[in-house]
Motif scaffolding. Structure first.
Motif, PDB file in Angstrom:
ATOM      1  N   ARG A 158       0.843  -1.197   0.000  1.00 24.40           N
ATOM      2  CA  ARG A 158       0.000   0.000   0.000  1.00 24.40           C
ATOM      3  C   ARG A 158       0.874   1.242   0.000  1.00 24.40           C
ATOM      4  O   ARG A 158       1.881   1.310   0.690  1.00 24.40           O
ATOM      5  CB  ARG A 158      -0.893   0.022   1.252  1.00 24.40           C
ATOM      6  N   SER A 159       0.478   2.213  -0.797  1.00 27.95           N
ATOM      7  CA  SER A 159       1.203   3.479  -0.727  1.00 27.95           C
ATOM      8  C   SER A 159       0.230   4.617  -0.984  1.00 27.95           C
ATOM      9  O   SER A 159      -0.870   4.418  -1.512  1.00 27.95           O
ATOM     10  CB  SER A 159       2.368   3.506  -1.721  1.00 27.95           C
ATOM     11  N   SER A 160       0.655   5.784  -0.591  1.00 27.26           N
ATOM     12  CA  SER A 160      -0.216   6.948  -0.709  1.00 27.26           C
ATOM     13  C   SER A 160      -0.090   7.558  -2.094  1.00 27.26           C
ATOM     14  O   SER A 160       0.952   7.462  -2.735  1.00 27.26           O
ATOM     15  CB  SER A 160       0.170   7.991   0.341  1.00 27.26           C
TER      16      SER A 160
ATOM     17  N   MET B 194      -4.896   9.139   0.209  1.00 20.24           N
ATOM     18  CA  MET B 194      -3.825   9.754   0.999  1.00 20.24           C
ATOM     19  C   MET B 194      -4.408  10.410   2.238  1.00 20.24           C
ATOM     20  O   MET B 194      -5.414  11.115   2.168  1.00 20.24           O
ATOM     21  CB  MET B 194      -3.086  10.808   0.179  1.00 20.24           C
ATOM     22  N   TRP B 195      -3.771  10.152   3.341  1.00 18.95           N
ATOM     23  CA  TRP B 195      -4.180  10.706   4.636  1.00 18.95           C
ATOM     24  C   TRP B 195      -3.479  12.041   4.813  1.00 18.95           C
ATOM     25  O   TRP B 195      -2.252  12.122   4.716  1.00 18.95           O
ATOM     26  CB  TRP B 195      -3.735   9.735   5.721  1.00 18.95           C
ATOM     27  N   ARG B 196      -4.251  13.078   5.050  1.00 15.26           N
ATOM     28  CA  ARG B 196      -3.678  14.400   5.279  1.00 15.26           C
ATOM     29  C   ARG B 196      -4.283  14.998   6.543  1.00 15.26           C
ATOM     30  O   ARG B 196      -5.433  14.715   6.878  1.00 15.26           O
ATOM     31  CB  ARG B 196      -3.990  15.355   4.123  1.00 15.26           C
ATOM     32  N   THR B 197      -3.493  15.794   7.191  1.00 11.72           N
ATOM     33  CA  THR B 197      -4.040  16.598   8.287  1.00 11.72           C
ATOM     34  C   THR B 197      -3.839  18.065   7.913  1.00 11.72           C
ATOM     35  O   THR B 197      -4.735  18.703   7.404  1.00 11.72           O
ATOM     36  CB  THR B 197      -3.386  16.268   9.647  1.00 11.72           C
ATOM     37  N   GLY B 198      -2.635  18.575   8.126  1.00  8.31           N
ATOM     38  CA  GLY B 198      -2.442  20.005   7.914  1.00  8.31           C
ATOM     39  C   GLY B 198      -3.109  20.750   9.053  1.00  8.31           C
ATOM     40  O   GLY B 198      -3.818  20.159   9.881  1.00  8.31           O
TER      41      GLY B 198
ATOM     42  N   ILE C 216      -8.931  13.331  13.335  1.00  6.87           N
ATOM     43  CA  ILE C 216      -7.580  12.776  13.206  1.00  6.87           C
ATOM     44  C   ILE C 216      -7.059  12.791  11.780  1.00  6.87           C
ATOM     45  O   ILE C 216      -5.880  12.538  11.563  1.00  6.87           O
ATOM     46  CB  ILE C 216      -7.485  11.358  13.798  1.00  6.87           C
TER      47      ILE C 216
ATOM     48  N   LYS D  89       4.134   5.857  -6.041  1.00  4.27           N
ATOM     49  CA  LYS D  89       5.567   6.042  -5.844  1.00  4.27           C
ATOM     50  C   LYS D  89       6.156   4.754  -5.264  1.00  4.27           C
ATOM     51  O   LYS D  89       5.417   3.970  -4.637  1.00  4.27           O
ATOM     52  CB  LYS D  89       5.821   7.234  -4.932  1.00  4.27           C
TER      53      LYS D  89
HETATM   54  C1  LIG Z   1      -1.936  11.216  10.901  1.00  2.29           C
HETATM   55  C2  LIG Z   1      -1.256  11.504   9.580  1.00  2.29           C
HETATM   56  C3  LIG Z   1      -1.316  12.768   9.041  1.00  2.29           C
HETATM   57  C4  LIG Z   1      -0.680  13.079   7.838  1.00  2.29           C
HETATM   58  N1  LIG Z   1      -0.772  14.327   7.317  1.00  2.29           N
HETATM   59  C5  LIG Z   1      -0.168  14.619   6.150  1.00  2.29           C
HETATM   60  C6  LIG Z   1      -0.303  15.911   5.571  1.00  2.29           C
HETATM   61  O1  LIG Z   1      -0.976  16.784   6.094  1.00  2.29           O
HETATM   62  N2  LIG Z   1       0.359  16.153   4.412  1.00  2.29           N
HETATM   63  C7  LIG Z   1       1.126  15.196   3.809  1.00  2.29           C
HETATM   64  O2  LIG Z   1       1.723  15.477   2.758  1.00  2.29           O
HETATM   65  N3  LIG Z   1       1.235  13.948   4.320  1.00  2.29           N
HETATM   66  C8  LIG Z   1       0.611  13.648   5.465  1.00  2.29           C
HETATM   67  N4  LIG Z   1       0.717  12.385   6.002  1.00  2.29           N
HETATM   68  C9  LIG Z   1       1.593  11.395   5.349  1.00  2.29           C
HETATM   69  C10 LIG Z   1       0.978  10.745   4.104  1.00  2.29           C
HETATM   70  O3  LIG Z   1      -0.355  10.356   4.315  1.00  2.29           O
HETATM   71  C11 LIG Z   1       1.783   9.487   3.691  1.00  2.29           C
HETATM   72  O4  LIG Z   1       1.672   8.504   4.675  1.00  2.29           O
HETATM   73  C12 LIG Z   1       3.246   9.798   3.437  1.00  2.29           C
HETATM   74  O5  LIG Z   1       3.349  10.684   2.362  1.00  2.29           O
HETATM   75  C13 LIG Z   1       4.050   8.520   3.132  1.00  2.29           C
HETATM   76  O6  LIG Z   1       3.509   7.865   2.034  1.00  2.29           O
HETATM   77  P1  LIG Z   1       3.110   6.322   2.131  1.00  2.29           P
HETATM   78  O7  LIG Z   1       1.818   6.251   2.915  1.00  2.29           O
HETATM   79  O8  LIG Z   1       2.978   5.894   0.719  1.00  2.29           O
HETATM   80  O9  LIG Z   1       4.241   5.628   2.836  1.00  2.29           O
HETATM   81  C14 LIG Z   1       0.059  12.068   7.174  1.00  2.29           C
HETATM   82  C15 LIG Z   1       0.081  10.764   7.718  1.00  2.29           C
HETATM   83  C16 LIG Z   1      -0.563  10.493   8.905  1.00  2.29           C
HETATM   84  C17 LIG Z   1      -0.519   9.089   9.464  1.00  2.29           C
END
Ligand SMILES: Cc1cc2nc3c(=O)[nH]c(=O)nc-3n(C[C@H](O)[C@H](O)[C@H](O)COP(=O)(O)O)c2cc1C
Length: 186
Positions: A10-12, A133-137, A158, A171
């Motif tokens: 799995r990847s984002s 893709m999980w984002r917070t910001g 969350i 990627k």
């Molecule tokens: C709780 C949480 C919040 C995240 N927030 C962001 C974010 O705001 N912006 C961002 O670019 N990546 C954020 N990420 C990371 C991406 O979702 C992603 O996991 C990271 O880019 C690595 O990629 P992968 O999941 O393919 O390993 C967050 C991950 C987690 C677990």
């Protein structure tokens, strides 16, 4: 895709276009989320799904958060805030809906359960060929956004999981050496 391949690969995906998951695929995503481990079956999960103009309403909340933080925020800053939820055709806000004062199940455990639900969404999307893709910001932690979404003091926002169809290739998955993370007591 077999389960171990899914767990390992799995990847984002940040670049996401239409279509978003819908119908049975979307239901399967939520069912995966609802299989999160859950101490005392508190079901500390709530999801707010944004599609179509709903994403614009979320963007308005972001812009309002910017304005409240800085009434002199430029039009460029406000426009950038409005555009953020438009990066994918669907955004799901994952909320830990915490039941307070449960003996043996502190707040942290309930938030972790919601985190597992978020991971379930990522995995089930990937398994079905969608990107996520999980984002917070900073907006995930902004009280103006929380109020606009109807959250209360027992809720933790969350993350925002962006969902859609891959706009490019996944990627390469980072490779880790297990020994760097695991301590073994034999
Ligand atoms: C709780 C949480 C919040 C995240 N927030 C962001 C974010 O705001 N912006 C961002 O670019 N990546 C954020 N990420 C990371 C991406 O979702 C992603 O996991 C990271 O880019 C690595 O990629 P992968 O999941 O393919 O390993 C967050 C991950 C987690 C677990």
């Amino acid at each position: 895709m077999d389960a171990m391949t899914l767990l390992h690969k799995r990847s984002s995906m940040g670049k996401l276009g239409a279509p978003a998951p819908k119908g049975e695929a979307l239901e399967a995503i939520y069912q995966a989320a609802l299989r999160a481990p859950d101490h005392k079956e508190l079901r500390p999960w709530h999801f707010i799904e944004f599609t179509g103009e709903g994403r614009e309403r979320l963007g308005e909340l972001y812009a309002e958060a910017e304005f409240q933080a800085d009434p002199d925020a430029s039009d460029t800053v406000l426009a950038a805030a409005r555009k953020k939820p438009l990066r994918a055709p669907m955004v799901i806000a994952v909320v830990a809906r915490v039941t307070p004062d449960v003996p043996g199940v502190p707040r942290l455990e309930q938030v972790l359960s919601a985190g597992c639900a978020g991971h379930g969404i990522l995995l089930a999307a990937h398994a079905q060929g969608f990107g996520a893709m999980w984002r917070t910001g900073r907006y995930a932690f902004d009280p103006v956004v929380h109020k606009g979404l109807g959250l209360d003091e027992n809720d933790e926002l969350i993350g925002f999981v962006y969902l859609g169809t891959l706009g490019g290739r996944h990627k390469p998955v980072a490779e880790h050496d297990t020994a760097d993370f695991v301590e073994r007591w034999d």
